[in-house]
Design a protein around this motif. Structure first.
Motif: not given
Ligand code: SF4
Ligand code: SF4
Length: 219
Positions: A38-67
């Protein structure tokens, strides 16, 4: 819903394979309820990746990603950010991960493991009650699935090993055959137990499944 758990971060980093910029897809349905994408997990992952030098350039949470059509529509809306990314990290079930992988010409990184089809009673409590076997016996078993809820998959009564009503294989679970008996008894339907359930048609579980509408006449 499909129950997921996030992969250990070290495993996700292994999948990143040196990419320096990522776009993240979550899922607004199952993965949000499982708190894996969800939104919270994307924000958390963005921080963890930044600490490893990986930039998150954007994100989205579609209603259903299997669609898949919806994923393609949303990807068009984020074309610019996705264009700047080296790879796409997907925090969703395997169906969502493949919907993104099949829709975008970018390497896709799986951030979650798909565990089972789960029923939910309250937040973060999930129970497997159906394994999508394709040959449903619920009409013969008082609406309780022994295929899934009995570890031995017994279709015609209990193994006899239950201990004080609990399953001998996992004593934190009730024996589903005792539950079937009790439900039928309370509904005055114990005679239903006299019917023998035929062996399942296992070929119905063959994968990959697909359902497609019949071709229209003249097409
Ligand atoms: S028999 Fe059980 S596993 Fe099979 S479809 Fe029915 S509920 Fe699902
Ligand atoms: S105790 Fe009940 S649920 Fe457990 S394996 Fe035996 S029949 Fe199945």
């Amino acid at each position: 819903m499909i129950i997921t758990k996030q992969k250990p971060f070290a495993e996700i980093m292994k999948g990143v394979r040196g990419a320096k910029s990522l776009f993240i897809f979550g899922c607004g349905d199952c993965a949000t309820l499982c708190r894996t994408g969800g939104e919270a997990e994307i924000a958390d992952m963005t921080q963890k990746l930044a600490a490893e030098g990986v930039a998150v350039v954007g994100g989205t949470v579609p209603h259903t990603t299997c669609h898949e059509l919806d994923v393609q529509r949303i990807a068009r809306q984020h074309k610019e950010e996705i264009g700047k990314s080296d790879a796409i990290l997907v925090l969703a079930c395997g169906a969502g991960i493949q919907a993104v992988g099949d829709s975008l010409d970018k390497p896709v990184i799986s951030g979650c493991d798909s565990l089972f089809i789960g029923n939910s009673k309250r937040q973060m409590n999930f129970y497997e009650k159906c394994s999508a076997c394709g040959d449903c016996v619920l009409n013969e078993t008082a609406g309780l699935c022994p295929e899934t809820r009995c570890p031995k998959g017994l279709l015609n009564g209990p193994c006899g090993g239950a201990v004080r009503g609990m399953c001998e294989v996992d004593q934190t679970n009730k024996c589903v055959w005792i539950e079937i008996y009790e439900r039928l008894k309370s509904q005055g339907r114990l005679d239903d137990l006299m019917e023998i359930t035929a062996p399942k048609e296992r070929s119905k579980a063959n994968m990959p499944h697909k359902i497609e509408p019949p071709a229209r006449h003249g097409k």
